[in-house]
Write a protein that holds these residues in place. Structure first.
Motif, PDB file in Angstrom:
ATOM      1  N   GLU A   1      13.198   9.053   7.405  1.00  0.00           N
ATOM      2  CA  GLU A   1      13.782   8.811   6.076  1.00  0.00           C
ATOM      3  C   GLU A   1      12.914   9.447   4.995  1.00  0.00           C
ATOM      4  O   GLU A   1      11.752   9.773   5.229  1.00  0.00           O
ATOM      5  CB  GLU A   1      13.842   7.300   5.809  1.00  0.00           C
ATOM      6  N   SER A   2      13.484   9.580   3.819  1.00  0.00           N
ATOM      7  CA  SER A   2      12.676  10.053   2.700  1.00  0.00           C
ATOM      8  C   SER A   2      12.759   9.030   1.569  1.00  0.00           C
ATOM      9  O   SER A   2      13.657   8.189   1.530  1.00  0.00           O
ATOM     10  CB  SER A   2      13.160  11.426   2.235  1.00  0.00           C
ATOM     11  N   ARG A   3      11.790   9.104   0.675  1.00  0.00           N
ATOM     12  CA  ARG A   3      11.732   8.169  -0.450  1.00  0.00           C
ATOM     13  C   ARG A   3      11.307   8.888  -1.729  1.00  0.00           C
ATOM     14  O   ARG A   3      10.330   9.645  -1.726  1.00  0.00           O
ATOM     15  CB  ARG A   3      10.685   7.074  -0.192  1.00  0.00           C
ATOM     16  N   SER A   4      12.047   8.641  -2.797  1.00  0.00           N
ATOM     17  CA  SER A   4      11.539   8.959  -4.128  1.00  0.00           C
ATOM     18  C   SER A   4      11.002   7.685  -4.767  1.00  0.00           C
ATOM     19  O   SER A   4       9.915   7.640  -5.322  1.00  0.00           O
ATOM     20  CB  SER A   4      12.646   9.533  -5.011  1.00  0.00           C
ATOM     21  N   PHE A   5      11.832   6.631  -4.681  1.00  0.00           N
ATOM     22  CA  PHE A   5      11.416   5.308  -5.132  1.00  0.00           C
ATOM     23  C   PHE A   5      11.788   4.309  -4.038  1.00  0.00           C
ATOM     24  O   PHE A   5      12.299   4.714  -2.984  1.00  0.00           O
ATOM     25  CB  PHE A   5      12.047   4.989  -6.496  1.00  0.00           C
ATOM     26  N   LEU A   6      11.534   3.030  -4.271  1.00  0.00           N
ATOM     27  CA  LEU A   6      11.711   2.048  -3.196  1.00  0.00           C
ATOM     28  C   LEU A   6      13.186   1.711  -2.967  1.00  0.00           C
ATOM     29  O   LEU A   6      13.975   1.643  -3.913  1.00  0.00           O
ATOM     30  CB  LEU A   6      10.920   0.778  -3.520  1.00  0.00           C
ATOM     31  N   GLU A   7      13.516   1.483  -1.703  1.00  0.00           N
ATOM     32  CA  GLU A   7      14.870   1.060  -1.320  1.00  0.00           C
ATOM     33  C   GLU A   7      14.836  -0.419  -0.953  1.00  0.00           C
ATOM     34  O   GLU A   7      13.805  -0.940  -0.528  1.00  0.00           O
ATOM     35  CB  GLU A   7      15.348   1.863  -0.099  1.00  0.00           C
ATOM     36  N   ASP A   8      15.977  -1.083  -1.102  1.00  0.00           N
ATOM     37  CA  ASP A   8      16.064  -2.486  -0.698  1.00  0.00           C
ATOM     38  C   ASP A   8      15.629  -2.628   0.766  1.00  0.00           C
ATOM     39  O   ASP A   8      16.000  -1.806   1.609  1.00  0.00           O
ATOM     40  CB  ASP A   8      17.505  -3.001  -0.846  1.00  0.00           C
ATOM     41  N   GLY A   9      14.862  -3.645   1.034  1.00  0.00           N
ATOM     42  CA  GLY A   9      14.395  -3.888   2.394  1.00  0.00           C
ATOM     43  C   GLY A   9      13.044  -3.256   2.702  1.00  0.00           C
ATOM     44  O   GLY A   9      12.425  -3.584   3.714  1.00  0.00           O
ATOM     45  N   ASP A  10      12.568  -2.366   1.850  1.00  0.00           N
ATOM     46  CA  ASP A  10      11.258  -1.741   2.073  1.00  0.00           C
ATOM     47  C   ASP A  10      10.150  -2.792   1.984  1.00  0.00           C
ATOM     48  O   ASP A  10      10.124  -3.583   1.037  1.00  0.00           O
ATOM     49  CB  ASP A  10      10.971  -0.661   1.021  1.00  0.00           C
ATOM     50  N   ARG A  11       9.244  -2.717   2.957  1.00  0.00           N
ATOM     51  CA  ARG A  11       8.032  -3.534   2.857  1.00  0.00           C
ATOM     52  C   ARG A  11       6.885  -2.647   2.395  1.00  0.00           C
ATOM     53  O   ARG A  11       6.655  -1.587   2.954  1.00  0.00           O
ATOM     54  CB  ARG A  11       7.684  -4.163   4.213  1.00  0.00           C
TER      55      ARG A  11
ATOM     56  N   GLY B   1     -13.193  -6.732   4.130  1.00  0.00           N
ATOM     57  CA  GLY B   1     -11.796  -6.410   3.866  1.00  0.00           C
ATOM     58  C   GLY B   1     -11.127  -7.450   2.987  1.00  0.00           C
ATOM     59  O   GLY B   1     -11.663  -8.529   2.726  1.00  0.00           O
ATOM     60  N   PHE B   2      -9.939  -7.099   2.525  1.00  0.00           N
ATOM     61  CA  PHE B   2      -9.213  -7.940   1.567  1.00  0.00           C
ATOM     62  C   PHE B   2      -8.027  -8.655   2.190  1.00  0.00           C
ATOM     63  O   PHE B   2      -7.422  -9.518   1.558  1.00  0.00           O
ATOM     64  CB  PHE B   2      -8.744  -7.087   0.385  1.00  0.00           C
ATOM     65  N   GLY B   3      -7.704  -8.306   3.459  1.00  0.00           N
ATOM     66  CA  GLY B   3      -6.446  -8.826   4.009  1.00  0.00           C
ATOM     67  C   GLY B   3      -5.302  -8.062   3.371  1.00  0.00           C
ATOM     68  O   GLY B   3      -5.498  -7.273   2.441  1.00  0.00           O
ATOM     69  N   GLU B   4      -4.115  -8.290   3.869  1.00  0.00           N
ATOM     70  CA  GLU B   4      -2.972  -7.518   3.394  1.00  0.00           C
ATOM     71  C   GLU B   4      -2.433  -8.027   2.059  1.00  0.00           C
ATOM     72  O   GLU B   4      -2.404  -9.229   1.807  1.00  0.00           O
ATOM     73  CB  GLU B   4      -1.840  -7.586   4.416  1.00  0.00           C
ATOM     74  N   CYS B   5      -1.969  -7.089   1.247  1.00  0.00           N
ATOM     75  CA  CYS B   5      -1.229  -7.418   0.020  1.00  0.00           C
ATOM     76  C   CYS B   5       0.165  -6.836   0.225  1.00  0.00           C
ATOM     77  O   CYS B   5       0.372  -5.640   0.062  1.00  0.00           O
ATOM     78  CB  CYS B   5      -1.941  -6.785  -1.174  1.00  0.00           C
ATOM     79  N   THR B   6       1.099  -7.673   0.648  1.00  0.00           N
ATOM     80  CA  THR B   6       2.380  -7.170   1.112  1.00  0.00           C
ATOM     81  C   THR B   6       3.550  -7.880   0.435  1.00  0.00           C
ATOM     82  O   THR B   6       3.420  -9.018  -0.031  1.00  0.00           O
ATOM     83  CB  THR B   6       2.472  -7.303   2.658  1.00  0.00           C
ATOM     84  N   GLY B   7       4.671  -7.200   0.394  1.00  0.00           N
ATOM     85  CA  GLY B   7       5.893  -7.804  -0.155  1.00  0.00           C
ATOM     86  C   GLY B   7       7.083  -6.937   0.209  1.00  0.00           C
ATOM     87  O   GLY B   7       6.946  -5.718   0.360  1.00  0.00           O
ATOM     88  N   VAL B   8       8.230  -7.580   0.376  1.00  0.00           N
ATOM     89  CA  VAL B   8       9.469  -6.861   0.699  1.00  0.00           C
ATOM     90  C   VAL B   8      10.360  -6.845  -0.530  1.00  0.00           C
ATOM     91  O   VAL B   8      10.510  -7.864  -1.210  1.00  0.00           O
ATOM     92  CB  VAL B   8      10.197  -7.537   1.882  1.00  0.00           C
ATOM     93  N   LEU B   9      10.924  -5.683  -0.813  1.00  0.00           N
ATOM     94  CA  LEU B   9      11.852  -5.573  -1.945  1.00  0.00           C
ATOM     95  C   LEU B   9      13.240  -6.021  -1.507  1.00  0.00           C
ATOM     96  O   LEU B   9      13.822  -5.446  -0.574  1.00  0.00           O
ATOM     97  CB  LEU B   9      11.895  -4.129  -2.453  1.00  0.00           C
ATOM     98  N   ARG B  10      13.785  -7.030  -2.169  1.00  0.00           N
ATOM     99  CA  ARG B  10      15.125  -7.554  -1.870  1.00  0.00           C
ATOM    100  C   ARG B  10      16.115  -7.016  -2.903  1.00  0.00           C
ATOM    101  O   ARG B  10      15.729  -6.658  -4.013  1.00  0.00           O
ATOM    102  CB  ARG B  10      15.111  -9.078  -1.893  1.00  0.00           C
ATOM    103  N   PRO B  11      17.400  -6.995  -2.536  1.00  0.00           N
ATOM    104  CA  PRO B  11      18.411  -6.446  -3.465  1.00  0.00           C
ATOM    105  C   PRO B  11      18.484  -7.234  -4.774  1.00  0.00           C
ATOM    106  O   PRO B  11      18.159  -8.428  -4.814  1.00  0.00           O
ATOM    107  CB  PRO B  11      19.725  -6.589  -2.695  1.00  0.00           C
ATOM    108  N   ALA B  12      18.934  -6.586  -5.809  1.00  0.00           N
ATOM    109  CA  ALA B  12      19.135  -7.250  -7.108  1.00  0.00           C
ATOM    110  C   ALA B  12      20.145  -8.392  -6.958  1.00  0.00           C
ATOM    111  O   ALA B  12      21.057  -8.321  -6.128  1.00  0.00           O
ATOM    112  CB  ALA B  12      19.649  -6.238  -8.131  1.00  0.00           C
TER     113      ALA B  12
END
Lengths: 413, 413
Positions: free
Chosen positions: A368-378, A393-404
């Motif tokens: 896949e390609s990305r310009s900006f984030l898509e729904d579901g991207d972690r 280390g800092f541990g993970e800083c993570t989040g999933v983008l959900r649809p509007a």
């Protein structure tokens, strides 16, 4: 400095983010309620349950604000005690029952954010963004080499790693349109940053040396940004709703004490800084950083690798500048470093830069390609200072983008 | 609506800011410690001491945040009870012992400010400032007629009326200079504003009608501004240290309920607003405002008179816009209206406008002139909604500008 060995075996691995040298502070819930904890290897020490010699009232509520407010002498004493408890086999029998496996525990916000300020302090980032918006010759604003540019963000937007992020609505205007429309952001982005947490308050101007002493610790920070909302709203008073959807931080506060062996200097100055910003020594840290992007159901691609030592201004300099006007700083204030970009193309800390404003989409491992984030991207930030046979280390800083969310009826035409 | 008579005689005067119709909420200290109080004529009712039927825990600490968090039903019940206690002679014997003379009591911050947002919502102000900076043809930024433009301010800078303000240091750059210098602000200014206090939290987008219901009350607000620091720092991310020295609020929260009879509509729109900003009814208030400037040891001159109903956007619209990105709002959030300027020359809410950037100094009663504020100047905002034989006033919002502190050694070259 080398590894400090612990009787917690998993803390002695060269791969763990949490050797005894680190000892970062967080808040966890293993199903028995939220408590303050210290990460050690693959375990969390329930810190209120062991005898570390500090006032139990400091651990009464699940947030590190009270410990921060107790001041640097308490910070140092607590850390020394905890290192003793976790290194000396003699304490094992008393302490081991209060270790909780990190796997399965939920990590919560480690502190209450008082106010959140975000800066703009990577020269490569500012140059990249400036070049896109104003052309290469006017890339850096005239004040940039003199001022650690910052703006106040929204503390209520700060969430801990693991929190879903919902694509925001906002006013956007196409370049060729006369009027804006209200729509979900189509150019939603990340910003790879470090966050500095203020543990000691101030009223009145503080020097860079004093500012450094006020910093309790650091976290990774993703300043999610809606570029299309930002472009339309930011003149003349700066970014506002484009930055207010969410700001994700990593769950463990890595203390300044733990990072001490990894100090690094800010770069030489093209333009001399005003004396009030002069640094008494190296104020940055050598922290290797990376950004992973994982589309839903696909493998992750590391889309950027950079280092915190790339910054032009240190957190201590930013904090000093923050106090010049007489602005009071409080326990729990959070300062975002600004996006951390390095000089190389794959060292850029935002998709805006990586895809050059969407003109050069990046390709991911799954094709896949990305310009900006898509729904579901972690989106996952990772970072560590690399020692001799160990890592802080800092541990993970993570989040999933959900649809509007759907547009409420009252907002429809 | 007409005057609601009270057995507190001073509350029935046509001149008092605090008739029973008002009943604003504050925090006072008469030497017996800080407590929550209600202004009634020349008295303050110690609200924790009387039987108003609400949970005493709401009055345990000297701040109105707990009452706000209890929600609109409690707001309405408390107000109704207090009106009963102070109007019905039958309660006089029980209540009168808990009245404290306002004269001699110190008025403290009425609530804890969670976060502070400042807007830019007077068309006259935006046009004046824009004309000075960009010329008459580009006075209004392209987004201004569509967006209630706002930026996040610094909550730790908010102080109560009567607090001295210290002239800030900062980076300033003369137009003909190559480099900035670090100096006390020489163009220190006021901004006449109203502040709206959020009493009911939200997560997710709210309509203008819902936003209005979230507003607990209003205060006068002086957003002290260092124009020279602002001019050099504000591109590209907005004002920062120029606005962080102090923001003074009046000591009494005038509730939305008290202002209800004085609602006024926003003006006709030159450009239609997007549907999410549409108003279900009049959302501004007819509140007469004035600014007094008193040099040290000299008489006061009223330098500006205007009205809150001059605004282009209401606080409810600003709050709705604030939530579009998903930004959570919390109890104790404070929204500054933006400088309130009217169409006339003497209706301008800042010295920047009144002296046209310093080019047309104004003359004061004592014969002095002012472009910007001088050390020792006392600045006082006053405001009231004028009813039939009574007024709903805010009390004074005042502060004296003190000289800049000496430059610390570490900040010297």
């Amino acid at each position: 400095m080398s590894l400090i060995r612990s009787w917690v075996a998993s803390a002695n691995s060269a791969d763990t983010d949490f050797p005894l040298n680190n000892l970062p502070y967080g808040v966890f819930d293993d199903g028995q309620g939220a408590r303050m904890g210290v990460a050690i290897g693959e375990q969390i020490l329930d810190v209120s349950k062991v005898d570390h010699g500090q006032d139990p009232a400091l651990f009464a509520e699940p947030a590190w604000n009270a410990v921060m407010a107790a001041g640097p002498a308490v910070w140092a004493a607590l850390r020394a005690q905890l290192i003793g408890l976790l290194s000396d086999e003699a304490h094992r029998a008393a302490v081991e029952p209060h270790l909780v496996p990190m796997e399965g525990a939920r990590l919560l916000m480690p502190f209450r954010v008082s106010e959140y300020t975000d800066f703009y302090a990577s020269r490569h980032h500012a140059t990249n963004v400036g070049t896109m918006f104003r052309g290469a010759e006017n890339a850096l604003p005239p004040n940039w080499l003199s001022i650690p540019i910052g703006y106040n963000g929204r503390a209520s937007s700060v969430v801990v790693s693991g929190t879903d992020v919902i694509r925001p609505w906002g006013q956007v205007k196409a370049p060729d349109a006369d009027l804006p429309r209200f729509a979900p952001s189509a150019r939603f982005d990340l910003e790879l940053e470090m966050g500095a947490i203020i543990g000691k308050p101030s009223s009145g101007m503080v020097s860079v040396a004093e500012a450094d002493e006020m910093i309790f610790g650091y976290v990774l920070l993703n300043d999610w940004s809606a570029r299309d909302i930002q472009a339309w709203e930011y003149q003349p008073l700066g970014p506002f709703q484009s930055k207010a959807t969410a700001t994700t931080i990593s769950p463990w506060i890595v203390t300044r004490a733990a990072l001490e062996p990894f100090r690094a200097a800010t770069p030489e100055r093209e333009r001399p800084l005003l004396p009030y910003l002069s640094e008494p020594g190296p104020m940055l840290y050598d922290i290797a950083l990376e950004v992973g992007l994982q589309p839903e159901g696909k493998p992750e691609t590391v889309i950027a690798r950079t280092n915190y030592s790339q910054m032009y201004y240190s957190a201590a300099q930013q904090l000093t500048h923050h106090t010049t006007s007489g602005c009071s700083m409080r326990v729990g204030d959070l300062l975002g470093s600004g996006t951390i970009s390095g000089p190389e193309k794959d060292a850029r800390g935002s998709l805006l830069e990586l895809s050059w404003g969407g003109k050069e989409p990046i390709t991911l491992a799954g094709g896949e390609s990305r310009s900006f984030l898509e729904d579901g991207d972690r989106l996952t930030l990772r970072g560590a200072a690399i020692g001799d046979g160990y890592r802080v280390g800092f541990g993970e800083c993570t989040g999933v983008l959900r649809p509007a969310v759907g547009l409420p009826d009252w907002a429809k035409a």
